[in-house]
Design an enzyme around this catalytic site. Structure first.
Site, PDB file in Angstrom:
ATOM      1  N   TRP A 133     -68.008  31.464  41.646  1.00 22.95           N
ATOM      2  CA  TRP A 133     -67.924  30.000  41.615  1.00 22.95           C
ATOM      3  C   TRP A 133     -69.205  29.472  40.953  1.00 22.95           C
ATOM      4  CZ3 TRP A 133     -69.773  26.344  45.848  1.00 22.95           C
ATOM      5  CH2 TRP A 133     -69.203  25.063  45.700  1.00 22.95           C
ATOM      6  N   ASP A 213     -68.763  34.356  51.957  1.00 24.80           N
ATOM      7  CA  ASP A 213     -68.297  32.994  51.686  1.00 24.80           C
ATOM      8  C   ASP A 213     -66.802  32.942  52.001  1.00 24.80           C
ATOM      9  OD1 ASP A 213     -68.056  30.407  50.932  1.00 24.80           O
ATOM     10  OD2 ASP A 213     -68.520  30.690  48.814  1.00 24.80           O
ATOM     11  N   LYS A 248     -59.950  23.235  52.453  1.00 26.60           N
ATOM     12  CA  LYS A 248     -58.614  23.570  51.938  1.00 26.60           C
ATOM     13  C   LYS A 248     -57.629  23.793  53.085  1.00 26.60           C
ATOM     14  CE  LYS A 248     -61.620  24.432  48.722  1.00 26.60           C
ATOM     15  NZ  LYS A 248     -61.981  23.972  47.437  1.00 26.60           N
TER      16      LYS A 248
HETATM   17  C1  LMR Z   1     -63.155  24.753  43.233  1.00 24.06           C
HETATM   18  O1  LMR Z   1     -63.756  25.782  42.936  1.00 24.06           O
HETATM   19  O2  LMR Z   1     -62.438  24.143  42.450  1.00 24.06           O
HETATM   20  C2  LMR Z   1     -63.284  24.211  44.624  1.00 24.06           C
HETATM   21  O3  LMR Z   1     -64.056  25.058  45.403  1.00 24.06           O
HETATM   22  C3  LMR Z   1     -63.746  22.821  44.660  1.00 24.06           C
HETATM   23  C4  LMR Z   1     -65.173  22.681  44.230  1.00 24.06           C
HETATM   24  O4  LMR Z   1     -65.943  22.070  44.980  1.00 24.06           O
HETATM   25  O5  LMR Z   1     -65.542  23.147  43.144  1.00 24.06           O
END
Ligand code: LMR
Length: 399
Positions: A133, A213, A248
Site C-alpha cells: 500500500w 496489518d 471495510k
Molecule cells: C485503499 O488502499 O484503497 C484503501 O486502503 C483506502 C485508502 O485509504 O487508501
C-alpha cells in the site's frame, strides 16, 4: 506578495484518494471507478450496513455524554476487538498479555506503530512487501524509520514466496517486518498456511518483530479464517503488533475506527508499552474519535446485531468473489480469460491485474475507467451489469 508560503512546493495528489476527486468530476456517464478500496453494491453505492444503522439508533437513545474517552479509547471497543482478532477464547487475552489502543482508522494505527518503533526501538528498520500500500512507504518514512523491501510478486505477476523467504532470511536481527494478514493490498495474493508457517520460522529465527496489518478481516475467506495467520503468530511469538481496521468490514470508512493491538510476553511489560502508546497518541490526536468505536462495541456486544453484521459481511465477501469470477468470464470472448485468471484466485478487495501504468492511463483517458497506476483494480467497486463494458475496455488497451 508572499512572505511565507511562496516557497512551498506543490506535490502530486494522493495516488489513491486523488482518483476519487478525478472520478467525481469526469462527466462521462458510463465511467467506472475501480480506484479507492471501498465496497460498492449493485447500485454503485457504499451502503451503511443495517447492523451499523441499528447500533447508531441505539446509541442515539443510550448515549449520555460526549466527554473524552481517554488515551486508549473506548475500553469495551478494545476488549471486543481483541477477541474478534485473537479469538474469543484466546489464552493470551485471559492472561492479560494483549492490549488495544483505539486509533483514527487503520492508518492511525500504522502511524502510532511507526512512532512507537521510532521512539522506543531506535535503530530498527522496517521491511515492506514490494509492492505494498503506497501509504506504508510514506508513513514509515515520515516517522524517520529506514524503509526497506522484500519481494512479493515476480515479473510475471505471480506470488513469489521463495524470493520473499530468501529476503527475510537476510533481514538484520530485530528489525520490523510488516506482513499483510489477509487480502494483500495491492496485489490480492495471499500466503497459504504452509507459507505462513515458513515465514513464522524465519521471523522466529531472526528475532524479527512482526507488524501484521489487518485491514480486511472478513473480506478474504471469512472472519475466523482471515484471522488464522494473526492467531498463529500471536500464539507462537511472545511479542507482536497488529493494526486492525473497522473501515471495510463494518463499512465505517469515514468514521475512522481502528486500533493498534500489542501482544507482550508479560503483563507488566504490556503496561510499559501501553504507557508509551498513550503518550504518543496524546501528542498525535489526543483522544480518538468515539462514534465508530461505539458502533463496533455495540454490535459486538449484542448477539442479534452481531449475527446481522456477520451475515451482511459474508454477503459482501461472497459478492466480491462472484465479481472476480464474473470478470474473468466476461474476458473470455476476448481471449483474455487465461491471461487474467489470477483475478479469480486473488483474495479481498483488490486485484493486481498485471496491466502497465500506460495501459491504466489509456483505460482512464479512452474509457473513463479509474484504477491505481500500479495496475491495482478495486474489484469490490465493480458492477455486475458493467462487466462486459469493462472487459471490452480492457481488451482494447491490452490489444
Ligand atoms: C485503499 O488502499 O484503497 C484503501 O486502503 C483506502 C485508502 O485509504 O487508501
Amino acid at each position: 506578495m508572499s512572505r511565507h508560503f511562496g516557497g512551498v512546493a506543490r506535490i502530486p495528489g494522493d495516488p489513491i484518494l486523488g482518483l476519487m476527486d478525478a472520478f467525481r468530476v469526469d462527466p462521462n456517464p458510463v465511467k467506472i471507478d475501480l480506484g479507492v478500496g471501498v465496497y460498492k453494491d449493485s447500485q454503485g453505492l457504499t451502503p451503511i450496513p443495517r447492523a451499523v444503522k441499528e447500533a447508531e439508533r441505539l446509541l442515539l437513545q443510550r448515549e449520555t455524554t460526549k466527554t473524552y474517552t481517554g488515551g486508549h479509547g473506548d475500553p469495551l471497543f478494545g476488549e471486543r476487538l481483541l477477541a474478534l482478532v485473537f479469538g474469543e477464547d484466546a489464552a493470551l487475552l485471559g492472561a492479560g498479555l494483549a492490549g488495544a489502543t483505539q486509533t483514527p482508522g487503520g492508518t492511525g494505527a500504522l502511524r502510532l506503530a511507526g512512532e512507537f518503533i521510532a521512539r522506543s526501538l531506535p535503530g530498527r528498520g522496517i521491511w515492506l512487501s514490494d509492492p505494498t500500500w503506497p501509504i506504508h512507504e510514506t508513513l514509515f518514512a515520515a516517522v524517520g524509520l529506514q524503509v526497506n523491501h522484500y519481494p512479493y510478486v515476480d515479473g510475471d505477476n505471480r506470488l513469489d514466496v521463495d524470493a520473499m523467504l530468501a529476503a527475510l532470511e537476510r533481514i538484520p536481527h530485530g528489525d520490523v517486518v510488516l506482513l499483510h494478514a489477509c487480502c494483500h493490498n495491492p496485489t490480492g495474493f495471499d500466503l497459504g498456511q504452509d507459507d505462513w508457517r515458513r515465514v513464522l520460522e524465519v521471523v522466529r529465527a531472526r528475532e524479527l518483530l512482526p507488524l501484521l496489518d489487518f485491514a480486511y478481516q472478513g473480506f478474504g475467506d471469512g472472519l475466523e479464517d482471515d484471522a488464522w495467520a494473526v492467531r498463529l503468530f500471536a500464539e507462537a511469538l511472545p511479542e507482536l503488533l497488529v493494526t486492525s481496521s473497522c473501515s471495510k468490514n463494518f463499512g465505517l470508512y469515514r468514521e475512522r475506527t481502528g486500533a493498534l493491538l500489542v501482544r507482550c510476553d508479560d503483563p507488566e511489560r504490556l503496561q510499559d508499552v501501553r504507557s508509551q502508546l498513550a503518550f504518543l497518541a496524546r501528542n498525535l490526536w489526543s483522544t480518538p474519535p468515539a462514534h465508530g468505536a461505539a458502533v463496533v462495541a455495540t454490535i459486538l456486544s449484542d448477539a442479534a446485531l452481531r449475527g446481522l453484521w456477520v451475515e451482511e459481511l459474508d454477503g459482501m465477501r461472497r459478492r466480491v468473489a462472484a465479481l472476480r469470477s464474473g470478470l474473468v468470464e466476461a474476458l473470455q470472448p476476448f481471449g483474455l480469460a487465461e491471461r487474467f485468471a489470477h483475478v479469480g484466485r486473488q483474495r479481498g478487495m483488490f486485484s493486481y491485474t498485471g496491466m502497465s501504468a500506460e495501459q491504466v492511463a489509456r483505460l482512464r483517458q479512452d474509457h473513463s475507467v479509474y484504477m491505481v497506476s500500479s495496475g491495482r483494480a478495486n474489484v469490490a467497486g465493480l458492477d455486475e451489469a458493467r462487466l462486459g463494458d469493462l472487459a471490452q475496455a480492457i481488451a482494447r488497451v491490452c490489444a
